[in-house]
Motif scaffolding. Structure first.
Motif, PDB file in Angstrom:
ATOM      1  N   ASP A 148     -61.857   9.461   7.979  1.00 25.95           N
ATOM      2  CA  ASP A 148     -60.882   9.106   6.967  1.00 25.95           C
ATOM      3  C   ASP A 148     -61.627   8.606   5.725  1.00 25.95           C
ATOM      4  OD1 ASP A 148     -59.146   6.801   5.657  1.00 25.95           O
ATOM      5  OD2 ASP A 148     -57.776   8.222   6.631  1.00 25.95           O
ATOM      6  N   ALA A 149     -61.348   9.193   4.585  1.00 24.53           N
ATOM      7  CA  ALA A 149     -62.066   8.865   3.354  1.00 24.53           C
ATOM      8  C   ALA A 149     -61.913   7.397   2.967  1.00 24.53           C
ATOM      9  CB  ALA A 149     -61.584   9.765   2.217  1.00 24.53           C
ATOM     10  N   GLU A 150     -60.738   6.825   3.192  1.00 23.88           N
ATOM     11  CA  GLU A 150     -60.529   5.422   2.830  1.00 23.88           C
ATOM     12  C   GLU A 150     -61.433   4.507   3.648  1.00 23.88           C
ATOM     13  OE1 GLU A 150     -56.438   4.209   2.886  1.00 23.88           O
ATOM     14  OE2 GLU A 150     -55.798   6.009   1.800  1.00 23.88           O
ATOM     15  N   LEU A 151     -61.630   4.825   4.925  1.00 24.78           N
ATOM     16  CA  LEU A 151     -62.522   4.029   5.759  1.00 24.78           C
ATOM     17  C   LEU A 151     -63.953   4.080   5.231  1.00 24.78           C
ATOM     18  CD1 LEU A 151     -61.342   5.019   9.361  1.00 24.78           C
ATOM     19  CD2 LEU A 151     -60.917   2.868   8.157  1.00 24.78           C
ATOM     20  N   VAL A 202     -64.990   4.826   2.192  1.00 23.90           N
ATOM     21  CA  VAL A 202     -65.098   4.146   0.894  1.00 23.90           C
ATOM     22  C   VAL A 202     -65.146   2.633   1.098  1.00 23.90           C
ATOM     23  CG1 VAL A 202     -63.892   3.659  -1.273  1.00 23.90           C
ATOM     24  CG2 VAL A 202     -64.043   6.009  -0.423  1.00 23.90           C
ATOM     25  N   GLU A 203     -64.339   2.123   2.009  1.00 24.89           N
ATOM     26  CA  GLU A 203     -64.354   0.684   2.261  1.00 24.89           C
ATOM     27  C   GLU A 203     -65.713   0.236   2.801  1.00 24.89           C
ATOM     28  OE1 GLU A 203     -61.682  -2.829   4.265  1.00 24.89           O
ATOM     29  OE2 GLU A 203     -60.868  -0.806   4.083  1.00 24.89           O
TER      30      GLU A 203
END
Length: 66
Positions: A9-12, A14-15
């Motif tokens: 997951d891209a959001e993971l 990036v975080e």
């Protein structure tokens, strides 16, 4: 060295990049994996020391009971 390709997951990612202060998704994932492995080794070391100290206590002769 063998390489593995996975989808995340891209959001993971990036975080993790922000938290770890790294600039690439590759570096972010490697940082997480290395941290996880290091934590496992620290846990093993603590558990091993506890097990060893328990063995040493069990080996000591008991005082005679009256």
């Amino acid at each position: 060295m063998a390489k593995v390709n996975i989808s995340l997951d891209a959001e993971l990612v990036v975080e993790v990049m922000v938290l770890a202060g790294v600039g690439t998704p590759q570096d972010a994932v490697e940082a997480v994996v290395r941290d996880y492995i290091a934590r496992g080794h620290r846990t093993e070391a603590r558990t091993e020391r506890t097990d060893q100290s328990l063995r040493e206590v069990e080996v000591k002769p008991q005082e005679p009971q009256a």
